[in-house]
Design an enzyme around this catalytic site. Sequence first.
Site, short mmCIF file in Angstrom:
data_model
loop_
_atom_site.label_atom_id
_atom_site.label_comp_id
_atom_site.label_asym_id
_atom_site.label_seq_id
_atom_site.Cartn_x
_atom_site.Cartn_y
_atom_site.Cartn_z
N LYS A 124 0.86 -1.18 0.00
CA LYS A 124 0.00 0.00 0.00
C LYS A 124 0.90 1.23 0.00
O LYS A 124 1.41 1.63 1.04
CB LYS A 124 -0.92 0.06 1.22
CG LYS A 124 -1.97 1.18 1.10
CD LYS A 124 -2.37 1.79 2.41
CE LYS A 124 -1.50 2.91 2.85
NZ LYS A 124 -1.54 4.14 2.01
N GLY A 151 -4.68 3.05 -1.63
CA GLY A 151 -5.73 3.35 -0.68
C GLY A 151 -5.21 4.21 0.46
O GLY A 151 -4.02 4.50 0.56
N GLY A 207 -4.63 5.12 4.63
CA GLY A 207 -4.24 4.39 5.82
C GLY A 207 -5.41 3.89 6.63
O GLY A 207 -5.44 2.71 7.02
N PRO A 208 -6.43 4.73 6.90
CA PRO A 208 -7.56 4.28 7.71
C PRO A 208 -8.37 3.16 7.08
O PRO A 208 -9.09 2.45 7.79
CB PRO A 208 -8.40 5.56 7.85
CG PRO A 208 -7.44 6.68 7.71
CD PRO A 208 -6.45 6.19 6.68
N VAL A 221 -7.33 0.97 3.70
CA VAL A 221 -6.49 -0.12 3.19
C VAL A 221 -5.39 -0.49 4.20
O VAL A 221 -5.13 -1.66 4.46
CB VAL A 221 -5.89 0.24 1.83
CG1 VAL A 221 -4.86 -0.80 1.39
CG2 VAL A 221 -7.00 0.33 0.79
N GLU A 249 9.31 1.85 11.01
CA GLU A 249 10.33 2.88 10.84
C GLU A 249 9.57 4.19 10.86
O GLU A 249 8.87 4.54 9.92
CB GLU A 249 11.09 2.67 9.53
CG GLU A 249 12.37 3.49 9.45
CD GLU A 249 12.17 4.79 8.71
OE1 GLU A 249 12.01 5.82 9.40
OE2 GLU A 249 12.16 4.79 7.48
N CYS A 261 12.96 11.26 7.71
CA CYS A 261 12.75 10.99 9.14
C CYS A 261 14.06 11.01 9.91
O CYS A 261 14.07 11.27 11.12
CB CYS A 261 12.04 9.67 9.32
SG CYS A 261 12.72 8.34 8.33
N GLU A 289 9.14 16.68 15.48
CA GLU A 289 9.57 16.47 14.10
C GLU A 289 8.82 17.44 13.19
O GLU A 289 7.59 17.45 13.16
CB GLU A 289 9.28 15.03 13.68
CG GLU A 289 9.78 14.71 12.28
CD GLU A 289 9.58 13.25 11.91
OE1 GLU A 289 10.50 12.66 11.33
OE2 GLU A 289 8.49 12.71 12.21
#
Length: 487
Positions: free
Chosen positions: A182, A213, A215-216, A218, A257, A291, A391
């Site tokens: 995904k 899709g 995150g919430p 798929v 990660e 990140c 961040e």
Amino acid sequence: MTSPLQHLTEAGFLGKFYIDGEWRKPVGSVAAAATVVNPATEQPIAEVTLGDDDDVDCAIAAARRAFAGWSVTPPADRAALLDRVHGLLLQRLELFAQALTCEMGAAITYARRAQVPLAAEHIRVARDNLTNHPFVIRRGNTAIMHEAIGVCGLITPWNWPLYQITAKVGPALAAGCTVVLKPSELSPLSALLFAEVMDDAGCPPGVFNLVNGTGPIVGAALASHPEVDMISITGSTRAGVLVAQAAAPTVKRVAQELGGKSPNIILPDADLSRAVPLGVGAAFRNLGQSCSAPTRMLVSRSQVEEVEILAAAAASELVVGDPLAESTTHGPIANRPQFERVQTMISIGLKEGAKLVIGGPGRPDDLQIGLYARPTIFSNVRRDMRIAQEEIFGPVLSIIPYDTVEEAIEIANDTVYGLGAHVQGTDMEKIRAVAHQIRSGQVHLNHPDWDPNAPFGGYKRSGNGREYGLEGMEEYLETKAVLGYYR
């Protein structure tokens, strides 16, 4: 050359998923689409179909069927597939670079030099590690076997779209796993091109599957699905927590990660003329949308003024502008929500009383359209300021003074994150000693070359597990002990 958007449109891939070796229209009951926006123009350039639980079920079923055969495929055959994928990525480097530029604003020169070739390196390293890995080890009369964990759900972010895909897909396939990918719905074009590479490389049906899709929907379906044996996610700490919670009832392995707030300790004996410009460059790599970006520069209090001058000079040399221009070093922020986040945090830094060295809120003066941000450096930043703790994920660097090396180490570790760190100095014994005391998954000494075999991952809220290199492949392996195997 045909543009990536024209290529994907003519092939019909924008409205389809890659499942069981075929490009398929969604089967889900809820039709939805994501608009892909070019951040340099702020104009929509494509619509990509989004899937739902039903589409995830189809992809996982295909991966489950394929697992029995793929997991016992000879390593040489799996390596041969990865070799073909590696070659096709390099052959299509310009196509991928153009896609990355239009979907997330990467400067074309940077996409060609880093985003695509480094992504290809993950496939090469996975191929080489597979070729050399002992999947069965003798320990006395016991056989220690390393076997593929199973069907893996892979969730990747928008900031390094192709790079993060290959960092997961390569080692997962090398280990003998089958996958459902995904990608981020904000930067899906390079993922669709990658699926085409997998198909053209002759990937067996069901071994690699892609469902676009959110995150919430798929992502959550993958994380909670009982037929998924492992989830690997790269994203925010918040997203990682949600995935881990969804995965917990089925006790699947979760590799994360996540976020970071990496320190860059410049020791008093460092060559500032080298360390500071390189530190600015590292902090603003990919416009700070990494990140592990070392966005906290820790310097001896007596050297702050000199560091400010050097840092401002380095930042002023950056060319922010049209990502398709050869002279541009940094394009726009990848999407509107992230642009607003960066602007908010710059304003917070000013309100907190940090000294503005260069940059500030708003776009550069000569750029009125596009999600462009000013490379910004703050100095005299206190460790308790929000710009020192949160961040930001943009071109914002904080210079934080320290009085002793011991205090520098304390400040470096004074964060909920622990993904990366940097140490600069001339006395290798001293900088190694500092590195030992930093709580992070990677530490870079004097800005070394990138090493695709160096494991990457976090301490604390930066995640669990490791990617890249041998350790990255081992994340996708289970350990089985067979006692009495040798007689």
